[in-house]
Design a protein around this motif. Structure first.
Motif, PDB file in Angstrom:
ATOM      1  N   ASP A   1       0.822  -1.210   0.000  1.00  0.00           N
ATOM      2  CA  ASP A   1       0.000   0.000   0.000  1.00  0.00           C
ATOM      3  C   ASP A   1       0.858   1.264   0.000  1.00  0.00           C
ATOM      4  O   ASP A   1       0.479   2.281  -0.588  1.00  0.00           O
ATOM      5  CB  ASP A   1      -0.929   0.009   1.218  1.00  0.00           C
ATOM      6  N   LEU A   2       2.010   1.203   0.650  1.00  0.00           N
ATOM      7  CA  LEU A   2       2.908   2.362   0.647  1.00  0.00           C
ATOM      8  C   LEU A   2       3.441   2.613  -0.762  1.00  0.00           C
ATOM      9  O   LEU A   2       3.536   3.762  -1.206  1.00  0.00           O
ATOM     10  CB  LEU A   2       4.079   2.135   1.609  1.00  0.00           C
ATOM     11  N   ILE A   3       3.801   1.535  -1.462  1.00  0.00           N
ATOM     12  CA  ILE A   3       4.310   1.681  -2.828  1.00  0.00           C
ATOM     13  C   ILE A   3       3.223   2.229  -3.749  1.00  0.00           C
ATOM     14  O   ILE A   3       3.511   2.957  -4.704  1.00  0.00           O
ATOM     15  CB  ILE A   3       4.806   0.322  -3.345  1.00  0.00           C
ATOM     16  N   SER A   4       1.967   1.910  -3.467  1.00  0.00           N
ATOM     17  CA  SER A   4       0.854   2.288  -4.337  1.00  0.00           C
ATOM     18  C   SER A   4       0.460   3.751  -4.213  1.00  0.00           C
ATOM     19  O   SER A   4      -0.339   4.233  -5.029  1.00  0.00           O
ATOM     20  CB  SER A   4      -0.356   1.399  -4.042  1.00  0.00           C
ATOM     21  N   ILE A   5       0.969   4.456  -3.220  1.00  0.00           N
ATOM     22  CA  ILE A   5       0.699   5.895  -3.125  1.00  0.00           C
ATOM     23  C   ILE A   5       1.302   6.576  -4.351  1.00  0.00           C
ATOM     24  O   ILE A   5       2.478   6.397  -4.650  1.00  0.00           O
ATOM     25  CB  ILE A   5       1.287   6.477  -1.827  1.00  0.00           C
ATOM     26  N   LYS A   6       0.527   7.349  -5.067  1.00  0.00           N
ATOM     27  CA  LYS A   6       0.951   7.857  -6.376  1.00  0.00           C
ATOM     28  C   LYS A   6       2.254   8.637  -6.301  1.00  0.00           C
ATOM     29  O   LYS A   6       3.175   8.418  -7.103  1.00  0.00           O
ATOM     30  CB  LYS A   6      -0.155   8.729  -6.977  1.00  0.00           C
ATOM     31  N   ARG A   7       2.370   9.550  -5.367  1.00  0.00           N
ATOM     32  CA  ARG A   7       3.597  10.355  -5.259  1.00  0.00           C
ATOM     33  C   ARG A   7       4.795   9.475  -4.935  1.00  0.00           C
ATOM     34  O   ARG A   7       5.908   9.727  -5.426  1.00  0.00           O
ATOM     35  CB  ARG A   7       3.435  11.416  -4.172  1.00  0.00           C
ATOM     36  N   VAL A   8       4.571   8.465  -4.137  1.00  0.00           N
ATOM     37  CA  VAL A   8       5.661   7.554  -3.763  1.00  0.00           C
ATOM     38  C   VAL A   8       6.078   6.708  -4.958  1.00  0.00           C
ATOM     39  O   VAL A   8       7.278   6.507  -5.205  1.00  0.00           O
ATOM     40  CB  VAL A   8       5.230   6.660  -2.585  1.00  0.00           C
ATOM     41  N   ALA A   9       5.106   6.216  -5.716  1.00  0.00           N
ATOM     42  CA  ALA A   9       5.427   5.398  -6.890  1.00  0.00           C
ATOM     43  C   ALA A   9       6.250   6.187  -7.900  1.00  0.00           C
ATOM     44  O   ALA A   9       7.209   5.661  -8.486  1.00  0.00           O
ATOM     45  CB  ALA A   9       4.136   4.882  -7.530  1.00  0.00           C
ATOM     46  N   ILE A  10       5.902   7.449  -8.106  1.00  0.00           N
ATOM     47  CA  ILE A  10       6.659   8.292  -9.045  1.00  0.00           C
ATOM     48  C   ILE A  10       8.086   8.482  -8.566  1.00  0.00           C
ATOM     49  O   ILE A  10       9.050   8.335  -9.338  1.00  0.00           O
ATOM     50  CB  ILE A  10       5.959   9.652  -9.216  1.00  0.00           C
TER      51      ILE A  10
END
Length: 345
Positions: free
Chosen positions: A173-182
């Motif tokens: 779920d942490l990886i799936s945060i849009k800003r984090v994924a970018i």
């Protein structure tokens, strides 16, 4: 790296912890003490957190058992921010309570990484609290701090024996945060060293980076990352290590070894196999061209006329292994054509 080099700012960190724990009672300004602690812990490398957590836990234990002067008893012994330190506390109730009550974002990557590591905590209730609240904490934190934490955790979370499926989902779920994924995608593209391939594999448990695989394959700096990205695209699936299990090889002599347990999922995108193979065949790294040779041989019968072009190019490769695979593919093509050619009498 020697232990002395990894912990060379230990004295400064301990001094900052002591100052924060006693701030407001010793005449120090809490904001200044907090700023000092954040500055010192920001300098801590995130590759030896077991040792750092132990050091902080010992410091907290010693502070709690320090004799309290009578004139100090009416004062509050801890400042509000000291709760971040309690993520390392030896008291499981305190670790759980702090995770549930923290508000706002993490002040730096160090404290956020310590919070993420609670997904492998030895107390089930602490892991449950981390599952429930880490996403909220990450959403309110600097995405670069979240990526720093993930960079540290994803590199070795496959060895975390206490993690359950729900804990792995919380990490995803942490990886799936849009800003984090970018931000994570940019870090993977630009990284020149480190276990980036393992990080990419572990991040592949969720869909967040699927759309970046084409970019990783074409332009990632590390050849192993490009090879991994091409493999995912050509197989149309992502595979990652979940953990390890013991396998006996000789029970009589009590011999055995740990073997990886893997999981996989299909890619959430359409892949043009031939376009992907064309790019892999001409990649500048032999590591990537080896992957191209492997999939050329595996799908030789379904590629069509272009298979001979790929095989000839690989057969003349400067890498001995790639050239051998290319010649093998050419030989397979010759046999196939011979079998298809009707005999004349």
């Amino acid at each position: 790296m020697p232990m002395s080099d990894r912990l060379n700012n230990e004295a400064a960190v301990l001094a900052a912890i002591e100052r924060l724990l006693t701030a407001g009672t010793a005449g120090d300004d809490v904001a200044d003490a907090l700023a000092l602690l954040v500055a010192e812990t920001s300098l801590i490398p995130l590759n030896n957190l077991d040792a750092w957590e132990s050091i902080i836990r010992t410091q907290l234990w010693a502070f709690e058992r320090k004799p309290t002067p009578a004139w100090w008893k009416f004062r509050k012994r801890r400042t509000d921010f000291a709760s971040w330190l309690d993520l390392c506390s030896g008291n499981g109730f305190r670790r759980e309570g702090i995770i549930r009550t923290l508000s706002g974002g993490a002040p730096n990557a160090f404290f956020l990484t310590v919070a993420v590591r609670r997904l492998n905590d030895w107390v089930p209730q602490v892991r449950a609290a981390a599952r429930e609240h880490l996403s909220r904490l990450a959403e309110r934190s600097d995405p670069e701090h979240v990526v720093d934490a993930l960079w540290s955790v994803l590199a070795h979370c496959d060895s975390w024996g206490r993690m359950e499926d729900a804990d792995r989902q919380a990490l995803g779920d942490l990886i799936s945060i849009k800003r984090v994924a970018i931000a994570l995608g940019s870090r993977i593209m630009a990284a020149t060293a480190g276990p980036v391939t393992r990080i990419l594999s572990q991040a592949g448990r969720v869909l967040a980076l699927d759309s970046y695989l084409d970019e990783f394959a074409a332009a990632a700096i590390q050849p192993s990352v490009r090879a991994k990205a091409y493999r995912c695209l050509l197989e149309e699936r992502v595979v990652w290590v979940v953990g390890r299990k013991w396998r006996w090889t000789d029970v009589k002599w009590c011999e055995g070894r740990f073997e990886p347990v893997v999981d996989e999922r299909a890619l959430a995108k359409n892949v043009n196999f031939l376009d992907c193979l064309r790019m892999a065949v001409v990649d500048r790294s032999a590591l990537v061209r080896r992957v191209a040779a492997e999939f050329l041989i595996k799908d030789l019968g379904s590629i069509g006329d272009e298979a001979a072009i790929f095989a000839e190019r690989l057969a003349s490769d400067r890498s001995k292994y790639v050239a051998e695979r290319g010649r093998f593919a050419l030989a397979r093509l010759v046999v196939a054509r011979t079998q298809q050619t009707p005999r004349t009498t």
